[in-house]
Design an enzyme around this catalytic site. Structure first.
Site, PDB file in Angstrom:
ATOM      1  CD1 TRP A 138       0.134  -0.779   3.281  1.00 54.17           C
ATOM      2  CD2 TRP A 138       0.322   1.328   3.075  1.00 54.17           C
ATOM      3  NE1 TRP A 138       0.908  -0.342   4.307  1.00 54.17           N
ATOM      4  CE2 TRP A 138       0.804   1.127   4.325  1.00 54.17           C
ATOM      5  CE3 TRP A 138       0.146   2.481   2.888  1.00 54.17           C
ATOM      6  CZ2 TRP A 138       1.502   1.871   5.076  1.00 54.17           C
ATOM      7  CZ3 TRP A 138       0.545   3.673   3.778  1.00 54.17           C
ATOM      8  CH2 TRP A 138       1.520   3.261   4.828  1.00 54.17           C
TER       9      TRP A 138
ATOM     10  CE  LYS B 289      -3.552  -8.715  -3.453  1.00 54.15           C
ATOM     11  NZ  LYS B 289      -4.178  -7.629  -2.815  1.00 54.15           N
TER      12      LYS B 289
ATOM     13  CB  SER C 147      -2.253  -2.798  -0.977  1.00 52.93           C
ATOM     14  OG  SER C 147      -2.849  -2.699   0.315  1.00 52.93           O
TER      15      SER C 147
ATOM     16  N   GLY D 174       5.735  -6.957  -0.463  1.00 54.15           N
ATOM     17  CA  GLY D 174       5.093  -6.767   0.767  1.00 54.15           C
ATOM     18  C   GLY D 174       5.779  -7.113   1.737  1.00 54.15           C
TER      19      GLY D 174
ATOM     20  CD  GLU E 250      11.943  -6.370  -5.414  1.00 55.70           C
ATOM     21  OE1 GLU E 250      12.577  -5.593  -4.452  1.00 55.70           O
ATOM     22  OE2 GLU E 250      12.440  -6.839  -6.354  1.00 55.70           O
ATOM     23  CG  LEU E 251       9.801 -10.094   0.698  1.00 60.23           C
ATOM     24  CD1 LEU E 251      10.182 -11.683   1.353  1.00 60.23           C
ATOM     25  CD2 LEU E 251       8.192 -10.119   0.494  1.00 60.23           C
TER      26      LEU E 251
ATOM     27  CB  CYS F 145      10.406  -1.432   1.477  1.00 57.91           C
ATOM     28  SG  CYS F 145      10.911  -0.524  -0.152  1.00 57.91           S
TER      29      CYS F 145
ATOM     30  CD  GLU G 135       9.447  -3.388   6.911  1.00 58.17           C
ATOM     31  OE1 GLU G 135       8.882  -4.425   6.979  1.00 58.17           O
ATOM     32  OE2 GLU G 135       9.907  -2.654   5.768  1.00 58.17           O
TER      33      GLU G 135
END
Ligand code: NAD
Length: 500
Positions: free
Chosen positions: A165, A189, A191, A241, A263-264, A297, A398
Site C-alpha cells: 500500500w 492485485k 493492496s 509486501g 520484494e520484501l 521499505c 522492520e
C-alpha cells in the site's frame, strides 16, 4: 480535470457508506465483485471506498484474459510496447495533481511527496521503455566448428503482480512496466488499502492503446493474492509486501513451481563516519526515516554514528526534528502527514514506551499531534538515542513507522557489524569523504542498494533495486527488472556447412 473524468470509465457510486466503489477491471470491463470491505482515508479515518474480494471465477477470468492476450502481445515489437509505456507516462503526468490527491487519501503522505510519486511512476515507465531486450534480442556463439549456439529471450507468459500500500502507484508502475515491456501479460492485485491509484495506471495504459486483456486488475486481500499467485495458468509472480505474506506466496508458488520475484521489508542502516560531510547529512538522515511517515521499505531506521560525531549529530537532528511540521497532508507546508490508521499510531506508542529508558535509551519526539480539521492519526517522528549497540528488537525488526534508533561506534569493523546485524538486506547509507573506505564498506554491507553521502536519492539513475536474505530476491528497475520477466531459449544447431 474532475474526479469523474479520472474515473470516467470506472463510474462512481456509493457502497457501505463509502464514497466510491472499487470494481475489478477485467479486459475492458468493470465488475462490481462481492464480499466488499470498507477502507478508510488515512488523513481523516472516514470511509474512503469499498473494495471487493475476488472470487475464484473472477480470478480465472482475469488470468484467462491475460492468457488469451499473450501470444499477440508477445509478438509486438519493443518499439510498439515502449511507445505505449511512454504515452501512459505522459497521461499520468497530465493528471499529476488529481492522482496525487488520491495518493494522499490512500497513504497519508504529504501532497508534495504524492506529486513526486506520480512523477516517479512516469519516470519508471519511461526507464522501462528504454530497455531494449526482447524475444528478438539474441546472443550468438560458435564455439565449436560443428555447432552454432543461439540464445534468445522469450517472455515468460502470464504475470501475477501483487503490491503493497505504501507507494501504490510506483509499485504498480514497476511491476506492470517491467512485465509489459518484456512481452508478458499481467493481472495486478494492488493492496486494498491503496486500491484506487493503481487504476490510474491501467487507465493510462488503456488510453495509450494497450489491447484489452493485456492488463487486468483484481482486488482483494490475502485470499485473492494466494489464489492468483497459485493459479495454474500463471507463469511468473512478482510480489511486494511484508516478510510473512512473502513466505506464504513463496509456499503457494512452489508447487507447481513458477518464477517468483520477492520484494520484501527492510531495516536499513545509515553509517556516519568521522569524516562525514556536513552538508546534507542531517536532512538525509531525517528524511531517510520520516519520508512517507516511515512507511518506506528502504527507510534508514538504524543510524550508526562514529562516537566522535555522535553528540553533534544528535543535537543537530533533535533541533531539525523539532522544526518539522506534522500537519494536514493536503497542505503543502507539512513535512509529515498522517499515519495509515489509528492502529499504526497505537503500535508506535507501544514501541516508544517499551524503548524509553530501556538500556539507557532516550526517546526524542514521537508525541501525538492534533491536526485541525483532520481526524486521522498524527505523530511527531521519533529518534531513540542509544549509548550502545545492540539495542532491543528495535534494531532488527522492520517497524514501518517514523522511528529511528541511533547508536555510536568506535571503528569501521564495528560499524559494518552493526549494519549487518539484521536478517534484512535491502539498503544502506554510507556517509564519508574517504572513497577507499566507502568502497570497503559497501563491499562488506550485505544489501542490494547503497547510497553514498545521500539517502533515497536514486531518482535519475535507472538501476536495479532488490533485496537479500529476508528482504527477498529478484530485481526491479531498468534492464534487470525486465529480464526477470524473460526466460532464455538456447538453440544448439548443427552446422551443415563450414563458414570460414
Ligand atoms: P502486506 O504484506 O500486508 O501486503 C502486501 C500485499 O500482499 C497486499 O497486496 C496484500 O493484500 C497481500 N497480502 C497480505 N497478506 C497476505 C498473505 N498472508 N498472503 C498473501 N498475500 C498477502 O504489506 P503492506 O502492509 O501492504 O506493505 C508493507 C510491507 O511491504 C513492508 O514490509 C515493506 O517493507 C514492504 N515493501 C517492500 C518494498 C520493496 O521494494 N522491497 C516496497 C514497498 C513495500
Amino acid at each position: 480535470m474532475s474526479e469523474v473524468e479520472f474515473e470516467s470509465s470506472a463510474g462512481s457510486s456509493s457502497r457501505n457508506g463509502a464514497e466510491f466503489e472499487v470494481k475489478h477491471m477485467i479486459e475492458d470491463g468493470l465488475l462490481s465483485g462481492s464480499d466488499h470491505r470498507n477502507i478508510t482515508c488515512a488523513p481523516d479515518g472516514a470511509p474512503l471506498y469499498a473494495v471487493p474480494e475476488a472470487t475464484e471465477a473472477e480470478i480465472a477470468r482475469a488470468v484467462g484474459a491475460a492468457g488469451a492476450a499473450f501470444p499477440a502481445w508477445a509478438a509486438t515489437s519493443n518499439r510498439f510496447r515502449a511507445a505505449i509505456l511512454r504515452d501512459a507516462a505522459q497521461w499520468l503526468l497530465d493528471r499529476e495533481d488529481q492522482i496525487a490527491l488520491h495518493l494522499v487519501r490512500e497513504t497519508g503522505r504529504v501532497l508534495s511527496q504524492a506529486r513526486g510519486e506520480v512523477r516517479g511512476a512516469a519516470r519508471i515507465l519511461g526507464d522501462y521503455a528504454a530497455v531494449d531486450i526482447d524475444r528478438d534480442s539474441m546472443v550468438m556463439r560458435s564455439s565449436s566448428e560443428t555447432v552454432w549456439g543461439l540464445q534468445f529471450y522469450e517472455p515468460r507468459g502470464v504475470a501475477a503482480l501483487i503490491t503493497a500500500w505504501n507507494v501504490p502507484l510506483q509499485l504498480a508502475a514497476h511491476k506492470v512496466g517491467a512485465a509489459l515491456m518484456a512481452g508478458c501479460t499481467a493481472v495486478l492485485k494492488p493492496s486494498p488499502l491503496a486500491a484506487r491509484t493503481p487504476r490510474a495506471l491501467a487507465l493510462a495504459l488503456r488510453a495509450a492503446g494497450l489491447p484489452p486483456g493485456v492488463l487486468s486488475i483484481l482486488y482483494g486481500g490475502a485470499p485473492t493474492a494466494l489464489a492468483l499467485a497459485s493459479h495454474p495458468k500463471v507463469n511468473v509472480v512478482s510480489f511486494t509486501g511484508g516478510q510473512l505474506a512473502g513466505e506464504e506466496i513463496a509456499r503457494v508458488t512452489s508447487s507447481p513451481p513458477r518464477k517468483l520475484i520477492l520484494e520484501l521489508g527492510g531495516k536499513s542502516a545509515n553509517i556516519v563516519f568521522d569524516d562525514a560531510p556536513v552538508e546534507g547529512l542531517v536532512d538525509g538522515l531525517i528524511s531517510g526515516f520520516t519520508r512517507n511517515q516511515g512507511a518506506v521499505c528502504t527507510a534508514g531506521s538504524r543510524i550508526i554514528v562514529h562516537q566522535s560525531r555522535y553528540d553533534e549529530v544528535l543535537e543537530a537532528m533533535t533541533k531539525r526534528m523539532d522544526s518539522l511540521t506534522v500537519g494536514d497532508p493536503f497542505c503543502d507546508v507539512a513535512d509529515l502527514g498522517a499515519l495509515r490508521s489509528r492502529e499504526v499510531g497505537t503500535e508506535m506508542d507501544r514501541v516508544l514506551a517499551a524503548a524509553n529508558g530501556a538500556g539507557g535509551n532516550k526517546v526524542i519526539g514521537g508525541q501525538a499531534v492534533e491536526v485541525p480539521g483532520r481526524s486521522g492519526t498524527f505523530r511527531r517522528p521519533a529518534l531513540v538515542a542509544a549509548r550502545s549497540w545492540p539495542v532491543t528488537g528495535l534494531w532488527r525488526e522492520e517497524l514501518f513507522l517514523p522511528v529511528a534508533v541511533m547508536v555510536p561506534f568506535d571503528d569501521e569493523d564495528e560499524a559494518i557489524s552493526a549494519a549487518n546485524d539484521t536478517d534484512h538486506g535491502l539498503a544502506a547509507g554510507i556517509w564519508t569523504t574517504d572513497l577507499s573506505r566507502a568502497e570497503r564498506v559497501w563491499s562488506a554491507v550485505d544489501v542490494g542498494t547503497i547510497y553514498l553521502n545521500s539517502y533515497h536519492r536514486a531518482d535519475s539513475v535507472p538501476l536495479a533495486s532488490g533485496g537479500r536474505r529476508v528482504s527477498g530476491y529478484g530485481a526491479e528497475g531498468g534492464g534487470a527488472g525486465v529480464l526477470e520477466f524473460l526466460t532464455t531459449k538456447s538453440v544448439h544447431a548443427r552446422r551443415t556447412s563450414r563458414v570460414t
